[in-house]
Design an enzyme around this catalytic site. Structure first.
Site, PDB file in Angstrom:
ATOM      1  N   TYR A 162      26.890  34.078  42.624  1.00 42.23           N
ATOM      2  CA  TYR A 162      27.878  33.047  42.323  1.00 42.23           C
ATOM      3  C   TYR A 162      27.392  31.660  42.694  1.00 42.23           C
ATOM      4  O   TYR A 162      27.848  30.668  42.132  1.00 42.23           O
ATOM      5  CB  TYR A 162      29.207  33.369  43.017  1.00 42.23           C
ATOM      6  CG  TYR A 162      29.781  34.671  42.534  1.00 42.23           C
ATOM      7  CD1 TYR A 162      30.307  34.782  41.258  1.00 42.23           C
ATOM      8  CD2 TYR A 162      29.719  35.808  43.333  1.00 42.23           C
ATOM      9  CE1 TYR A 162      30.794  35.992  40.793  1.00 42.23           C
ATOM     10  CE2 TYR A 162      30.204  37.026  42.867  1.00 42.23           C
ATOM     11  CZ  TYR A 162      30.744  37.103  41.600  1.00 42.23           C
ATOM     12  OH  TYR A 162      31.197  38.300  41.132  1.00 42.23           O
TER      13      TYR A 162
ATOM     14  N   HIS B 149      31.935  42.742  49.109  1.00 40.97           N
ATOM     15  CA  HIS B 149      30.527  43.056  48.866  1.00 40.97           C
ATOM     16  C   HIS B 149      29.877  43.537  50.160  1.00 40.97           C
ATOM     17  O   HIS B 149      30.026  42.908  51.205  1.00 40.97           O
ATOM     18  CB  HIS B 149      29.775  41.816  48.372  1.00 40.97           C
ATOM     19  CG  HIS B 149      30.106  41.443  46.959  1.00 40.97           C
ATOM     20  ND1 HIS B 149      29.902  40.179  46.447  1.00 40.97           N
ATOM     21  CD2 HIS B 149      30.611  42.182  45.940  1.00 40.97           C
ATOM     22  CE1 HIS B 149      30.284  40.152  45.180  1.00 40.97           C
ATOM     23  NE2 HIS B 149      30.714  41.345  44.859  1.00 40.97           N
TER      24      HIS B 149
ATOM     25  N   LYS C  53      35.287  50.063  47.518  1.00 31.94           N
ATOM     26  CA  LYS C  53      34.272  51.096  47.314  1.00 31.94           C
ATOM     27  C   LYS C  53      33.937  51.766  48.641  1.00 31.94           C
ATOM     28  O   LYS C  53      33.889  51.129  49.684  1.00 31.94           O
ATOM     29  CB  LYS C  53      33.011  50.469  46.716  1.00 31.94           C
ATOM     30  CG  LYS C  53      33.184  49.985  45.279  1.00 31.94           C
ATOM     31  CD  LYS C  53      31.880  49.438  44.731  1.00 31.94           C
ATOM     32  CE  LYS C  53      32.033  49.030  43.270  1.00 31.94           C
ATOM     33  NZ  LYS C  53      30.757  48.493  42.711  1.00 31.94           N
TER      34      LYS C  53
ATOM     35  N   HIS D 128      37.293  41.955  35.473  1.00 31.91           N
ATOM     36  CA  HIS D 128      36.172  41.578  36.328  1.00 31.91           C
ATOM     37  C   HIS D 128      35.809  40.111  36.126  1.00 31.91           C
ATOM     38  O   HIS D 128      35.283  39.463  37.041  1.00 31.91           O
ATOM     39  CB  HIS D 128      34.965  42.467  36.037  1.00 31.91           C
ATOM     40  CG  HIS D 128      34.158  42.782  37.259  1.00 31.91           C
ATOM     41  ND1 HIS D 128      34.613  43.595  38.272  1.00 31.91           N
ATOM     42  CD2 HIS D 128      32.925  42.378  37.650  1.00 31.91           C
ATOM     43  CE1 HIS D 128      33.701  43.692  39.221  1.00 31.91           C
ATOM     44  NE2 HIS D 128      32.670  42.954  38.875  1.00 31.91           N
TER      45      HIS D 128
ATOM     46  N   ARG E 227      38.993  44.227  42.369  1.00 33.24           N
ATOM     47  CA  ARG E 227      38.524  44.981  41.217  1.00 33.24           C
ATOM     48  C   ARG E 227      39.726  45.615  40.529  1.00 33.24           C
ATOM     49  O   ARG E 227      40.755  45.865  41.162  1.00 33.24           O
ATOM     50  CB  ARG E 227      37.538  46.069  41.643  1.00 33.24           C
ATOM     51  CG  ARG E 227      36.302  45.530  42.370  1.00 33.24           C
ATOM     52  CD  ARG E 227      35.435  46.695  42.860  1.00 33.24           C
ATOM     53  NE  ARG E 227      34.224  46.228  43.528  1.00 33.24           N
ATOM     54  CZ  ARG E 227      34.120  46.018  44.838  1.00 33.24           C
ATOM     55  NH1 ARG E 227      35.177  46.234  45.629  1.00 33.24           N
ATOM     56  NH2 ARG E 227      32.996  45.596  45.372  1.00 33.24           N
TER      57      ARG E 227
ATOM     58  N   ARG F  95      37.742  38.156  38.520  1.00 35.58           N
ATOM     59  CA  ARG F  95      37.116  38.287  39.847  1.00 35.58           C
ATOM     60  C   ARG F  95      35.948  37.297  39.966  1.00 35.58           C
ATOM     61  O   ARG F  95      35.794  36.619  40.981  1.00 35.58           O
ATOM     62  CB  ARG F  95      36.637  39.732  40.015  1.00 35.58           C
ATOM     63  CG  ARG F  95      35.900  40.039  41.303  1.00 35.58           C
ATOM     64  CD  ARG F  95      35.663  41.553  41.344  1.00 35.58           C
ATOM     65  NE  ARG F  95      34.625  41.969  42.274  1.00 35.58           N
ATOM     66  CZ  ARG F  95      34.816  42.235  43.556  1.00 35.58           C
ATOM     67  NH1 ARG F  95      36.022  42.097  44.078  1.00 35.58           N
ATOM     68  NH2 ARG F  95      33.824  42.643  44.323  1.00 35.58           N
TER      69      ARG F  95
END
Length: 314
Positions: A295, A286, A190, A260, A166, A263
């Site tokens: 995806y 994730h 995150k 992004h 990110r 990514r």
């Protein structure tokens, strides 16, 4: 209260008008809805009542769940947006719930009415050829103008595409998070969750070329930041976005994407190359596999497009 309807006709047949007016009045007095919201609810209810009237219903107590479903299905086939359908379904559930609570109908047929699921928009992405062209143009620019900024921009683009980090993760990278011997990067994602991401040789070569001249741009304000801005401090995510947009603008036919988007491209190209979903999930950081599964839809759609374009009996 003035009924939020554009005309008397919009109020529908006589059997529905009293309940309609009472419900809208209750929304205004009890929920303090705005005039705009009241008009929207009135319009939603009017459309339903007209549909029920065409079905031969003469009272709300006669309405069943199939009637409500047929009303939503009719709008869906006419191309109504999912967000509008969801709002209308919510309005109908609210109205019939109110009818039942106030004793106007013996049971609530809308209790089991489900809103159409909001479609998940597939993220736009680069094809592999456009990604190569973007990076090639950036490398060519260094050959013409070999400055610290030009080297930094190549390293940024290569790292975003190679690692799938990110933009916040990339801007937050410190020098001690780089493992030059094994070409690995420790990424703090995150929730302060750390993951290790491998980086390919082209990206590492570009990164090393930038680190060789980083000291010519960095000031003490940069601290241990890997990437720094032109004023010498840690680079700002907005600057990275401008770099990516500018790089893609130079590639004819490429979509206008930000960091992004690179990514997304990295994940899509990995899956197209045969990588398994769990590995891509770990690389992207994730927490849920369901997030990564978007995806697989992207790659399926790309395969479908290729089939329809190339197969003689598509």
């Amino acid at each position: 209260m003035n009924e939020p309807s554009s005309s008397d006709d919009a109020a529908g047949p006589g059997w529905a008008r009293a309940a309609r007016a009472d419900w809208l009045r209750s929304l205004e007095l009890d929920q303090h809805l705005s005039a705009h919201s009241l008009r929207a609810y009135a319009g939603d209810l009017d459309g339903l009542v007209q549909h029920l009237d065409r079905l031969g219903r003469t009272g709300f107590e006669q309405v069943g769940l199939p009637d409500l479903r047929s009303w939503l299905a009719n709008q869906q086939t006419r191309g109504m947006q999912r967000s509008t359908l969801q709002r209308r379904a919510a309005a109908v559930r609210g109205f019939f719930g109110w009818l039942h609570r106030t004793g106007r109908i013996p049971h609530d047929p809308a209790q089991a009415l489900r809103s159409p699921r909001r479609g998940r928009r597939l993220p736009p992405t680069l094809d592999q050829r456009d990604a190569e062209r973007m990076l090639s143009r950036a490398i060519e620019a260094v050959g013409v103008d070999d400055t610290p900024v030009a080297r930094r921009d190549v390293a940024l683009l290569e790292m975003l595409y190679a690692s799938g980090t990110r933009v916040s993760e990339l801007c937050g990278l410190d020098l001690d998070q780089l493992d030059a011997d094994r070409h690995l990067v420790r990424v703090l994602g995150k929730g302060d969750k750390e993951r290790v991401v491998p980086v390919g040789r082209p990206a590492w070569t570009a990164l090393q070329a930038w680190l060789d001249v980083r000291g010519r741009l960095a000031t003490p304000a940069a601290g241990a930041a890997v990437f720094v801005g032109e004023r010498g401090a840690r680079i700002d995510p907005r600057v990275v976005r401008r770099i990516v947009h500018r790089a893609l603008a130079g590639v004819e036919g490429a979509p206008d994407l930000g960091p992004h988007g690179l990514r997304h491209a990295m994940a899509t190209h990995l899956l197209e190359g045969g990588a398994d979903l769990r590995s891509v999930q770990e690389l992207l950081g994730h927490s849920s596999l369901a997030t990564t599964q978007i995806y697989t839809h992207v790659t399926t759609e790309r395969l479908r497009a290729a089939f329809e374009q190339a197969h003689p009996r598509a």
